[in-house]
Every structure is written in C-alpha cells, then in structure tokens.
Motif scaffolding. Sequence first.
Motif, mmCIF file in Angstrom:
data_model
loop_
_atom_site.group_PDB
_atom_site.id
_atom_site.type_symbol
_atom_site.label_atom_id
_atom_site.label_comp_id
_atom_site.label_asym_id
_atom_site.label_seq_id
_atom_site.Cartn_x
_atom_site.Cartn_y
_atom_site.Cartn_z
ATOM 1 N N THR A 1 55.605 46.348 -6.654
ATOM 2 C CA THR A 1 55.872 46.492 -8.085
ATOM 3 C C THR A 1 55.427 47.865 -8.567
ATOM 4 O OG1 THR A 1 55.612 44.116 -8.381
ATOM 5 C CG2 THR A 1 55.460 45.484 -10.352
ATOM 6 N N GLN A 2 54.280 48.305 -8.112
ATOM 7 C CA GLN A 2 53.789 49.627 -8.487
ATOM 8 C C GLN A 2 54.759 50.711 -8.015
ATOM 9 O OE1 GLN A 2 49.959 50.531 -6.813
ATOM 10 N NE2 GLN A 2 49.718 52.398 -7.989
ATOM 11 N N ARG A 3 55.259 50.591 -6.792
ATOM 12 C CA ARG A 3 56.231 51.569 -6.277
ATOM 13 C C ARG A 3 57.515 51.529 -7.089
ATOM 14 N NH1 ARG A 3 53.886 49.932 -1.520
ATOM 15 N NH2 ARG A 3 55.527 48.436 -1.051
ATOM 16 N N LEU A 4 57.927 50.328 -7.511
ATOM 17 C CA LEU A 4 59.132 50.205 -8.332
ATOM 18 C C LEU A 4 58.932 50.931 -9.659
ATOM 19 C CD1 LEU A 4 61.943 48.998 -8.795
ATOM 20 C CD2 LEU A 4 60.824 46.937 -9.634
ATOM 21 N N ILE A 5 57.790 50.711 -10.284
ATOM 22 C CA ILE A 5 57.491 51.372 -11.560
ATOM 23 C C ILE A 5 57.510 52.887 -11.394
ATOM 24 C CG2 ILE A 5 55.666 51.754 -13.270
ATOM 25 C CD1 ILE A 5 54.902 48.755 -12.829
ATOM 26 N N LEU A 6 56.956 53.376 -10.305
ATOM 27 C CA LEU A 6 56.879 54.819 -10.083
ATOM 28 C C LEU A 6 58.214 55.437 -9.668
ATOM 29 C CD1 LEU A 6 53.446 55.000 -8.228
ATOM 30 C CD2 LEU A 6 53.930 55.657 -10.594
ATOM 31 N N ASN A 7 59.072 54.672 -8.991
ATOM 32 C CA ASN A 7 60.297 55.237 -8.427
ATOM 33 C C ASN A 7 61.563 54.964 -9.235
ATOM 34 O OD1 ASN A 7 58.900 56.306 -6.234
ATOM 35 N ND2 ASN A 7 59.139 54.435 -5.049
ATOM 36 N N PHE A 8 61.545 53.976 -10.116
ATOM 37 C CA PHE A 8 62.758 53.651 -10.859
ATOM 38 C C PHE A 8 62.886 54.600 -12.049
ATOM 39 C CE2 PHE A 8 65.195 51.062 -13.982
ATOM 40 C CZ PHE A 8 66.372 51.022 -13.262
ATOM 41 N N PRO A 9 64.054 55.221 -12.233
ATOM 42 C CA PRO A 9 64.205 56.198 -13.309
ATOM 43 C C PRO A 9 64.393 55.589 -14.703
ATOM 44 C CG PRO A 9 66.241 56.024 -12.071
ATOM 45 C CD PRO A 9 65.234 55.156 -11.367
ATOM 46 N N GLY A 10 64.296 54.287 -14.813
ATOM 47 C CA GLY A 10 64.439 53.636 -16.113
ATOM 48 C C GLY A 10 63.192 52.834 -16.445
ATOM 49 N N TYR A 11 63.381 51.802 -17.238
ATOM 50 C CA TYR A 11 62.277 50.943 -17.668
ATOM 51 C C TYR A 11 62.065 49.809 -16.670
ATOM 52 C CZ TYR A 11 63.154 53.354 -22.044
ATOM 53 O OH TYR A 11 63.347 54.314 -22.992
ATOM 54 N N VAL A 12 60.800 49.417 -16.490
ATOM 55 C CA VAL A 12 60.457 48.297 -15.619
ATOM 56 C C VAL A 12 59.542 47.365 -16.407
ATOM 57 C CG1 VAL A 12 59.353 47.545 -13.480
ATOM 58 C CG2 VAL A 12 60.644 49.697 -13.528
ATOM 59 N N THR A 13 59.943 46.107 -16.489
ATOM 60 C CA THR A 13 59.108 45.090 -17.118
ATOM 61 C C THR A 13 58.661 44.131 -16.021
ATOM 62 O OG1 THR A 13 60.324 45.220 -19.207
ATOM 63 C CG2 THR A 13 59.059 43.209 -18.811
ATOM 64 N N THR A 14 57.348 43.917 -15.942
ATOM 65 C CA THR A 14 56.822 43.004 -14.929
ATOM 66 C C THR A 14 56.131 41.831 -15.599
ATOM 67 O OG1 THR A 14 54.716 44.172 -14.761
ATOM 68 C CG2 THR A 14 56.453 44.849 -13.255
ATOM 69 N N LYS A 15 56.218 40.704 -14.942
ATOM 70 C CA LYS A 15 55.505 39.505 -15.369
ATOM 71 C C LYS A 15 54.649 39.108 -14.188
ATOM 72 C CE LYS A 15 56.221 34.729 -16.848
ATOM 73 N NZ LYS A 15 55.087 34.243 -16.127
ATOM 74 N N MET A 16 53.383 38.919 -14.431
ATOM 75 C CA MET A 16 52.485 38.546 -13.348
ATOM 76 C C MET A 16 52.740 37.095 -12.951
ATOM 77 S SD MET A 16 51.372 41.365 -12.931
ATOM 78 C CE MET A 16 49.952 41.632 -11.938
#
Length: 151
Positions: free
Chosen positions: A135-150
Amino acid sequence: MDDALVVLEDRDACADLLREAAMYAKGADSELVLYSPMTTDQYEETAETLDEIGRVENRQYNDDEVLGVALTFARELASDVLADIDVEWSVVADVVEERTADHIVDIAEEHDCDHVFTLGSPRSPTGKAVFGDATQRLILNFPGYVTTKMS
C-alpha cells in the motif's frame, strides 16, 4: 473526471471500501472500475475445486470459467453494496503471481483511473521500513489519489 479503481480482495472489508468509493464516484460524476485480482495460488485452488465439481457434473471447466469466479465475486459484491447508490461500474479480473503496487498502477492507468481505493494492513513503522508495504508503494508510485482503508 477520470474513473476510480477499487481493488477487491476480502468481501467483508471490501464492502465498506466499495461503498466509500461509490460515494466518491457519485459526487465526482465518475465511474468505478472494480478490480478483482486472483493470485496464481487462488487460481490453482479454484481450478482444482472446479475439476472436482466437473467430475460430478461430467464436464470440464476452462480457464475463462476459473477466472469467472473472480469476476462473479466482484459482480455479486457490487450488486449487493451498490444497489442503493446510482453509480456506473465495470469489473476486470486477472491472474497475478502476487498483488503488487506496480501491477495495480498498470491496471489503473490502463483504465484511465485517477483514483485508487484499496485495503491496507496495519503495520508498525519498523515493519514497513524492514519489510516494505504494498500500500505504501502504491501511494508513492501512483500518479493520482490513493484512498486506503485499514483491514
């Protein structure tokens, strides 16, 4: 506004995630792309189960029908969760060795999504530093918005 990708993994946890993504999509006047990945291990287990069923039914299941299990999971979840929310959605599925941030980014870009909704796992800062976190890699690598739910 581009579409939003919702990564579906666990039915119970994903129901809340999907509901939140639908509210976003409705407000942003966008569509949802529901991504239902199946790992190779899940694919093999599903194929074995369908083979057993096929022996009883005297028929053979093909690769598309095995992948259809992932598509059916996503469609049934969406039908249940999105019944009261007026939002357009579609489903995509594939088989992956493991779920990686890079692959999710590729799927999102392929479907012109500028927002990704996904589940995250609680982990200590030390655990993230030592083992990393998809998830952290997704947040850092995706050029748009990332919403995560634990989860």
